[in-house]
Design an enzyme around this catalytic site. Structure first.
Site, mmCIF file in Angstrom:
data_model
loop_
_atom_site.group_PDB
_atom_site.id
_atom_site.type_symbol
_atom_site.label_atom_id
_atom_site.label_comp_id
_atom_site.label_asym_id
_atom_site.label_seq_id
_atom_site.Cartn_x
_atom_site.Cartn_y
_atom_site.Cartn_z
ATOM 1 N N GLY A 105 -50.764 10.345 -46.992
ATOM 2 C CA GLY A 105 -51.390 9.642 -48.643
ATOM 3 C C GLY A 105 -52.247 8.902 -49.375
ATOM 4 C CD GLU A 108 -53.898 12.480 -48.905
ATOM 5 O OE1 GLU A 108 -52.858 12.073 -48.915
ATOM 6 O OE2 GLU A 108 -53.425 14.066 -48.639
ATOM 7 C CD GLU A 128 -50.051 13.139 -44.425
ATOM 8 O OE1 GLU A 128 -50.312 13.260 -43.080
ATOM 9 O OE2 GLU A 128 -50.534 12.419 -45.364
#
Ligand code: 3HC
Length: 692
Positions: A105, A108, A128
């Site tokens: 994240g 991201e 992930e």
């Protein structure tokens, strides 16, 4: 918990959105909320032209907060997507300043920023898949738009950390800068001055080689071996090729939720936690400094250990029995580094530096200045005793002394030395510079400082340490002996080595039991089996095939024959072994039958769990989760199953107990259900209850 994990500061007319949420700035609820508020405040402040998003502490945001994944979904609000949508809608440029590990994240978020600057020692990536997930905040959709589907596929399915220079070469970041904050502020100012608002979301998928993509997809499927996350991550990247960003994000979210709720992610998150707890040093105990390490014995293990140590930047003195043997050890170490140089994994400079860091000697007195000595001579108690006795008169009294034994009683080695409390086991797995597991064997007398020192060395070597007590085979080999016995019984019942191995590989094991034995060399285990045979109760069920193969001088791959026949680089069924197996069945009066793969899988698993329970009761492993870590990292147990003990909880311990009872009925003495398993099943508890 800290009050304000995100704050807005200023550097002239550039806003600084700063995250401070130790240890790794994970995107916890408070951080998401803080980011949304800080971005809104920045947008509302007309005196700020652009912003930099950066982090305090050791790293940029290292991902979503894994601890929050077990919470109810409504506690997840606001979702990270809310912040990403706000970034996409933001009318002033925001530059991400990446240091440490910008992962999951975190990366991201960086991809939703208008530019990315990275420190030279920084990394980016999508790990992930390692916790059974896929990037769930646009990673599978933005990455192919930024760098093409092939790179995106590699990143999201491998989970690898990409170093800054490679990230730059691939186009994942815009700049590598030593003075990170200053460079990010300058870039933010430039974007604002030029009126530029570059967004990955606005890009279309660049042209790519379709055939290469299909081939890479096929490889992902082949390598998954039952793991769902890499396959789903590949699906999401494929979806991005033909879909608008918003549809892709919705698809990705649906896949993310499915994985998050599934057993594989649960298993992998269990391991993530277990790995860290297993390697935790004793509280408040400082490790002794280690600079030079002695290695006694330069065979396969000793040379592999030396490579692992040098790779980690330690100086090594390797001692062999004679100058000729020392030279052979030098060649073994050199061969590893030469191969790495040839295949481009090592630069000339590092090759020179690492090979130059090992001293080769033929006199134990050369180990006088070592902080740690690892003995790796043959697996023979007397030979090892002699080494420890000799070392005791040579090294400092505070030098930690470790044995790489796989089975033997480390207490007996400690008895040979002055200050026995600095002796322990460091059981590496072969090849030692590749395999991640390191069992730290702790005799009752060992000082916490000695333990802390070996754990610190393990961490430096990037090994997964697990502390084990002293017994025959410690955690891993003790459990393996039982699961192997079941595999051998399956031969006698009607299966052939290839049937057993195929069943185990279908279960997700890295390799079948018999293929592994052949690869390691049957002679290695033969000596140990003879030692055990001498003390075994004669009523125990034993299959003679292993010994019969060895008696023919067939020691596996290196001799061209073992449980299999090796010809032209291929592993083939060996008719001679079939004959031996059939004869073994006949001798026991067994009518051979087809043994279904599920039965083989369940028997091997139940054997592991039952012995695992005994290992716990005997205090050899401190927690069931430690056993899971050992089996996954040292024995090829599929990580996505979480390890045998976690898997047992998922199946239910009453069912496991039934299976163990069936093993006992079929195999008799030595297969009694473990009292701990019986107790947990009776009280409807789980192994996880013991992890707490
Ligand atoms: N969430 C919560 N805690 C985390 C965390 C995370 N993402 N990452 C690390 N931690 C914790 C660890 O549990 C550990 O806690 P402890 O001290 O209580 O044991 C502490 O931070 C330090 O971690 P390490 O011991 O692993 O420290 P290292 O320096 O060796 O490694 C790291 C740092 C490379 C960041 C490593 O911790 C790591 O790989 N973390 C996981 C990163 C990850 O998987 N990110 C993706 C999360 S999923 C996601 O982002 C979904 C998104 O797509 C929506």
């Amino acid at each position: 918990m800290q009050a304000d994990p995100v704050r807005l500061e200023r550097s002239g007319d550039i806003g600084l959105i700063l995250v401070n949420h130790p240890p790794v700035n994970a995107l916890s609820h408070a951080v998401r909320l803080g980011l949304i508020e800080a971005l809104a405040a920045f947008e509302a402040d007309g005196s700020l032209r652009a912003a930099v998003l950066a982090c305090d502490g050791r790293t940029f945001i290292a991902g979503a907060d894994i601890n929050e994944f077990s919470q109810a979904p409504e506690q997840g609000e606001p979702l990270l997507h809310v912040f990403l949508r706000a970034l996409d809608a933001c009318q002033k440029p925001v530059v991400a300043a990446l240091h440490g590990t910008a992962l999951g994240g975190g990366f991201e978020v960086a991809l939703a920023c208008h530019a990315r600057v990275i420190a030279p020692d920084g990394y980016v990536g999508f790990p992930e898949v390692r916790i059974g997930l896929l990037p769930g905040a646009g990673g599978t959709q933005r990455t192919p738009r930024l760098v093409g589907p092939l790179v995106a596929l590699d990143l999201v399915t491998s989970g690898r950390h990409v170093p800054a220079d490679e990230a730059m070469a691939l186009g994942l970041v815009d700049e590598v800068a030593t003075d990170l904050r200053r460079a990010a502020v300058a870039r933010a100012g430039q974007l604002a001055a030029a009126g530029l608002l570059p967004r990955v979301a606005d890009r279309t998928i660049p042209a790519f080689d379709r055939a290469a993509f299909e081939a890479a997809l096929a490889l992902v499927h082949r390598r998954a071996r039952g793991a769902l996350a890499p396959v789903r991550a590949a699906d999401a990247v494929t979806f991005a090729l033909t879909s608008p960003l918003q549809d892709g994000m919705a698809y990705e979210t649906a896949l993310f939720r499915e994985l998050l709720a599934g057993p594989q992610s649960r298993a992998l998150r269990h391991l993530f936690r277990a790995e860290r707890i297993a390697a935790r040093p004793p509280h408040g105990v400082a490790p002794r400094p280690v600079r030079r390490v002695g290695v006694v014995g330069g065979g396969t293990m000793g040379s592999g250990i030396s490579v692992a140590l040098t790779d980690a930047g330690l100086d090594v003195t390797l001692v062999e029995v004679s100058p000729t043997a020392a030279d052979a050890a030098r060649q073994r170490v050199q061969a590893v580094y030469d191969r790495q140089l040839r295949t481009g994994r090592l630069s000339e400079r590092l090759h020179e530096e690492r090979t130059g860091r090992v001293r080769y000697e033929s006199d134990l007195r050369a180990l006088r200045d070592c902080d740690l000595v690892i003995e790796a001579v043959i697996e023979d108690l007397d030979a090892k005793r002699a080494v420890f006795r000799a070392l005791s008169g040579i090294v400092r009294r505070d030098t930690v002394l470790a044995s790489n034994t796989s089975y033997l009683d480390v207490n007996l080695l400690a008895d040979e030395v002055d200050a026995p409390e600095r002796v322990l086991g460091m059981h590496f797995f072969s090849p030692a510079h590749v395999m991640r597991l390191l069992e730290i064997v702790r005799p009752a007398r060992a000082l916490p400082e000695a333990l802390a020192t070996s754990l610190a060395v393990a961490r430096r070597l990037r090994k997964q340490a697990v502390v084990a007590g002293v017994c025959d085979g410690f955690i891993g080999n003790r459990i393996l002996a039982k699961s192997r016995a079941q595999a051998e019984y399956a031969l006698e019942d009607g299966a052939l080595p290839a049937d057993v191995d195929a069943a185990l590989e279908a279960y997700g094991m890295a390799m079948g039991i018999f293929a592994v034995l052949d690869m390691a060399g049957l002679d290695v285990d033969w000596a140990d089996r003879r030692r055990k045979a001498a003390i075994r109760d004669p009523r125990q069920r034993v299959v003679p095939v292993f010994e019969q193969i060895c008696e023919k001088g067939r020691f596996g791959q290196k001799t061209g024959r073992g449980f299999y026949l090796y010809r032209d680089g291929q592993r083939l069924p060996d008719p001679d072994v079939t004959t031996l197996v059939e004869a073994a069945s006949a001798a026991r009066g067994i009518t051979r039958r087809t043994v279904p793969p599920e039965e083989i899988q369940q028997r091997v698993h139940a054997a592991m769990v039952n012995e695992g329970a005994n290992v716990l009761s005997d205090g050899i492993a401190a927690r069931p989760a430690d056993i899971d870590v050992v089996l996954v990292h040292g024995y090829g147990y599929p990580a996505w199953r979480g390890g045998p003990m976690h898997e047992a909880d998922e199946i239910g311990l009453r069912e496991i107990l039934h299976r163990v009872e069936a093993l006992h009925d079929a195999s008799g003495l030595g297969w009694e259900p473990a009292p701990l398993l019986v107790e947990l099943a009776r009280t409807r508890k789980t192994f996880a209850d013991l992890n707490r």
